[in-house]
Design a protein around this motif. Sequence first.
Motif, mmCIF file in Angstrom:
data_model
loop_
_atom_site.group_PDB
_atom_site.id
_atom_site.type_symbol
_atom_site.label_atom_id
_atom_site.label_comp_id
_atom_site.label_asym_id
_atom_site.label_seq_id
_atom_site.Cartn_x
_atom_site.Cartn_y
_atom_site.Cartn_z
ATOM 1 N N MET A 1 0.961 -1.262 -0.077
ATOM 2 C CA MET A 1 0.141 0.125 0.001
ATOM 3 C C MET A 1 0.843 1.204 -0.062
ATOM 4 N N ILE A 2 0.433 2.296 -0.814
ATOM 5 C CA ILE A 2 1.130 3.439 -0.788
ATOM 6 C C ILE A 2 0.244 4.532 -0.532
ATOM 7 N N TYR A 3 0.738 5.553 0.511
ATOM 8 C CA TYR A 3 0.082 6.657 1.155
ATOM 9 C C TYR A 3 0.902 7.692 0.750
ATOM 10 N N ILE A 4 0.441 8.669 -0.208
ATOM 11 C CA ILE A 4 1.073 10.014 -0.645
ATOM 12 C C ILE A 4 0.312 10.953 0.376
ATOM 13 N N ILE A 5 1.187 11.740 1.116
ATOM 14 C CA ILE A 5 0.631 12.722 2.087
ATOM 15 C C ILE A 5 0.855 13.851 1.409
ATOM 16 N N MET A 6 -0.213 14.711 1.282
ATOM 17 C CA MET A 6 -0.269 15.722 0.585
ATOM 18 C C MET A 6 -0.988 16.938 1.205
ATOM 19 N N GLY A 7 -0.653 18.224 0.629
ATOM 20 C CA GLY A 7 -1.197 19.405 1.000
ATOM 21 C C GLY A 7 -0.030 20.524 0.963
ATOM 22 N N VAL A 8 -0.536 21.777 0.961
ATOM 23 C CA VAL A 8 0.160 22.732 0.876
ATOM 24 C C VAL A 8 1.503 22.841 1.824
ATOM 25 N N SER A 9 2.493 23.529 1.583
ATOM 26 C CA SER A 9 3.798 23.659 2.204
ATOM 27 C C SER A 9 3.358 24.222 3.501
ATOM 28 N N GLY A 10 4.103 23.434 4.472
ATOM 29 C CA GLY A 10 3.969 23.867 5.872
ATOM 30 C C GLY A 10 2.874 23.128 6.631
ATOM 31 N N CYS A 11 2.026 22.414 5.931
ATOM 32 C CA CYS A 11 0.766 21.788 6.779
ATOM 33 C C CYS A 11 1.300 20.569 7.322
ATOM 34 N N GLY A 12 2.716 19.943 7.561
ATOM 35 C CA GLY A 12 2.918 19.039 8.220
ATOM 36 C C GLY A 12 3.021 17.892 7.545
ATOM 37 N N LYS A 13 3.674 17.606 6.309
ATOM 38 C CA LYS A 13 3.689 16.312 5.765
ATOM 39 C C LYS A 13 4.846 15.459 6.048
ATOM 40 N N SER A 14 5.976 16.347 6.192
ATOM 41 C CA SER A 14 7.218 15.752 6.608
ATOM 42 C C SER A 14 6.992 15.189 8.119
ATOM 43 N N ALA A 15 6.524 15.905 8.882
ATOM 44 C CA ALA A 15 6.534 15.447 10.365
ATOM 45 C C ALA A 15 5.662 14.314 10.542
ATOM 46 N N LEU A 16 4.344 14.346 9.828
ATOM 47 C CA LEU A 16 3.398 13.239 9.969
ATOM 48 C C LEU A 16 4.181 11.926 9.140
ATOM 49 N N GLY A 17 4.827 12.156 7.715
ATOM 50 C CA GLY A 17 5.250 10.997 7.319
ATOM 51 C C GLY A 17 6.198 10.341 8.371
ATOM 52 N N ALA A 18 7.289 11.206 8.836
ATOM 53 C CA ALA A 18 8.436 10.811 9.726
ATOM 54 C C ALA A 18 7.719 9.997 10.799
ATOM 55 N N PHE A 19 6.706 10.430 11.661
ATOM 56 C CA PHE A 19 5.968 9.929 12.627
ATOM 57 C C PHE A 19 5.640 8.510 12.310
ATOM 58 N N CYS A 79 4.367 14.807 -0.868
ATOM 59 C CA CYS A 79 4.296 15.408 -2.146
ATOM 60 C C CYS A 79 3.257 16.452 -2.090
ATOM 61 N N SER A 80 3.531 17.677 -2.273
ATOM 62 C CA SER A 80 2.241 18.644 -2.156
ATOM 63 C C SER A 80 0.901 18.378 -3.049
ATOM 64 N N ALA A 81 0.950 17.587 -4.479
ATOM 65 C CA ALA A 81 -0.137 16.946 -5.035
ATOM 66 C C ALA A 81 -1.150 18.095 -5.106
ATOM 67 N N LEU A 82 -0.894 19.298 -5.282
ATOM 68 C CA LEU A 82 -1.986 20.431 -5.284
ATOM 69 C C LEU A 82 -3.014 20.333 -6.188
ATOM 70 N N LYS A 83 -2.757 19.698 -7.283
ATOM 71 C CA LYS A 83 -3.781 19.659 -8.415
ATOM 72 C C LYS A 83 -4.188 18.448 -9.018
ATOM 73 N N ARG A 84 -5.250 18.328 -9.333
ATOM 74 C CA ARG A 84 -5.650 16.937 -9.791
ATOM 75 C C ARG A 84 -4.935 16.362 -10.756
ATOM 76 N N LEU A 85 -4.291 17.049 -11.611
ATOM 77 C CA LEU A 85 -3.468 16.720 -12.663
ATOM 78 C C LEU A 85 -2.214 16.245 -12.081
ATOM 79 N N TYR A 86 -1.690 16.902 -11.017
ATOM 80 C CA TYR A 86 -0.446 16.486 -10.355
ATOM 81 C C TYR A 86 -0.487 15.077 -9.763
ATOM 82 N N ARG A 87 -1.858 14.888 -9.259
ATOM 83 C CA ARG A 87 -2.211 13.683 -8.706
ATOM 84 C C ARG A 87 -2.156 12.449 -9.649
ATOM 85 N N GLN A 88 -2.771 12.959 -10.682
ATOM 86 C CA GLN A 88 -2.803 11.942 -11.795
ATOM 87 C C GLN A 88 -1.639 11.771 -12.430
ATOM 88 N N ILE A 89 -0.478 12.391 -12.498
ATOM 89 C CA ILE A 89 0.855 12.219 -12.939
ATOM 90 C C ILE A 89 1.566 11.401 -11.868
#
Length: 187
Positions: A1-19, A79-89
Amino acid sequence: MIYIIMGVSGCGKSALGAFLSEKLGWPLHEGDHFHPQGNIEKMARGEPLTDQDRLPWLLKLHEVIERGRCSRSDALVTCSALKRLYRQILLYGSKALDSSSGPDHNILPPTPPDVFFLFLHGDYDLIQQRMVARRGHYMKADLLRSQFDVLEPPSDEENVLPLAISRSITDMAVEVQTHIVRLKSST
């Protein structure tokens, strides 16, 4: 299973990912480490990235995701994955570009059942405060508005688990772990 942790910069992606990586024993692929040097320099100058700037980065992350899926490995990717197109890529690589420009765009299959987006969302002011307080990151706080401007929140059909960042990392991680247990018990 792959979980892509996404959102704007500063939302805590890296912190949640490390945890989560520590708790689950899953490898974490930090999206920031895959940016070309030119992107890092541009963001450090306070310039927002364009779609063209992001494309090589998203394609590299697609390769990481595909390797994990092909080997049936569990992994976390930020990954920020801000747009639907980015998520599709991220999911389909360059095939997403072909389908987005044709007359029958959006002909891609639905999000694979082994990939989930963890959408970290929150209030602009809270995230900006976090960005101003952090040290040693090339992404400048004044770029946050540009990220909110292009953000296209994922829809339910994209296998998304929304997580409000006003909650603690521990609370969010418990919700993710519950999600994983529920998925693995249903297969």
